[in-house]
Design an enzyme around this catalytic site. Structure first.
Site, PDB file in Angstrom:
ATOM      1  N   TYR A 235      -1.076  44.634  19.391  1.00 20.11           N
ATOM      2  CA  TYR A 235      -1.295  43.871  18.191  1.00 20.11           C
ATOM      3  C   TYR A 235      -2.579  43.957  17.623  1.00 20.11           C
ATOM      4  O   TYR A 235      -2.519  44.343  16.277  1.00 20.11           O
ATOM      5  CB  TYR A 235      -1.279  42.422  18.659  1.00 20.11           C
TER       6      TYR A 235
ATOM      7  N   SER B 197      -4.112  39.312  10.544  1.00 17.85           N
ATOM      8  CA  SER B 197      -4.648  38.586  11.562  1.00 17.85           C
ATOM      9  C   SER B 197      -5.876  38.507  11.524  1.00 17.85           C
ATOM     10  O   SER B 197      -6.763  39.530  10.989  1.00 17.85           O
ATOM     11  CB  SER B 197      -3.660  38.925  12.774  1.00 17.85           C
TER      12      SER B 197
END
Length: 260
Positions: A155, A142
């Site tokens: 995350y 990401s």
């Protein structure tokens, strides 16, 4: 066109979202796409849809946090095809909280799905890749592999961790013909992101429109979401690279949100 003719590619979390688009793109490039997903009926429906279009696909049930399920799924693929050429570690979820309010159980769940899942699937496919003398492992990271955002400690930590796993595999696998790379998307408007919009609006006390414009897409150069096509393009690029030089790298697909 990039060709993966006859290659067997396992994509985790491939019954929907980014994973589904990657699997679809691999099929178009001639690969046999293994749809590995927690939801077996959805995986079977996706595989059946691809096969109805003339492609080759297989569905396997896989909770990536379960060593038993991962190993059983990989064994089933090897029993069916005798080879594994590509692994795309894509399965993931999102849970948002401020650090001081982050339930430890949620923290562990996030790290298990993103990091344990990447480790377990990698470990399971490596013997076959090493025996064949080639393979490509692609982790879906990401922008949060490079940056941080509020409310996303687990995350961000997990996606940063994938870079470390990738780089270590690149060093260990290099002499055995196995490459490892990371694709780092910005915000892609999948169900995962759609779910975050009202959650963040509530947590931050702003409107959903403000979440999109001032939080999710604020740092992009054009105010645009990344698309599943954008991500699939880069995954296919890494998977089909003919040069062994392309390993241990990460590529950011984010409309310029993060640059390096």
């Amino acid at each position: 066109m990039h060709s993966l003719e006859g290659q067997v590619a396992i994509i985790t979390g491939a019954a929907s979202g980014i994973g589904r688009e990657i699997a679809k793109r691999f099929c178009a490039a001639g690969a046999i796409a293994v749809i590995a997903d927690l939801a077996l009926p959805a995986a079977e429906a996706t595989a059946a849809e691809f096969e109805a279009q003339g492609h080759k696909a297989m569905a396997v049930a896989m909770d990536v946090t379960s060593e038993e399920q991962v190993n059983a799924g990989i064994a089933a693929v090897l029993a069916a095809y005798g080879r594994i050429d590509v692994l795309v570690s894509n399965a993931g979820i999102q849970i948002v909280h401020p650090i001081e309010d982050f339930p430890f159980s949620d923290w562990k769940k996030m790290l298990a799905i993103h990091l344990d899942g990447a480790f377990l699937t990698t470990k399971a496919v490596l013997p076959a890749m090493y025996a064949a003398g080639h393979g490509s492992v692609i982790y879906i990271g990401s922008v949060h592999s490079k940056e941080a955002s509020v409310l996303k400690s687990a995350y961000v930590t997990a996606k940063h961790g994938l870079l470390g796993l990738c780089r270590t595999l690149a060093k260990e696998g290099g002499k055995k013909g196995v490459r490892a790379n990371v694709v780092c998307p910005g915000f892609v408007r999948t169900p995962l992101v759609e779910k975050q919009i009202p959650e963040q609006a509530q947590a931050l006390g702003i409107t959903e429109e403000q979440v999109i414009k001032n939080v999710m897409l604020k740092e992009t150069v054009d105010g645009e979401f990344t698309t599943v096509d954008d991500v699939a393009d880069c995954v296919l690029f890494f998977a089909s690279a003919r040069s062994k030089a392309l390993t241990g790298q990460s590529i950011i697909v984010s409309h310029g949100w993060s640059m390096e």
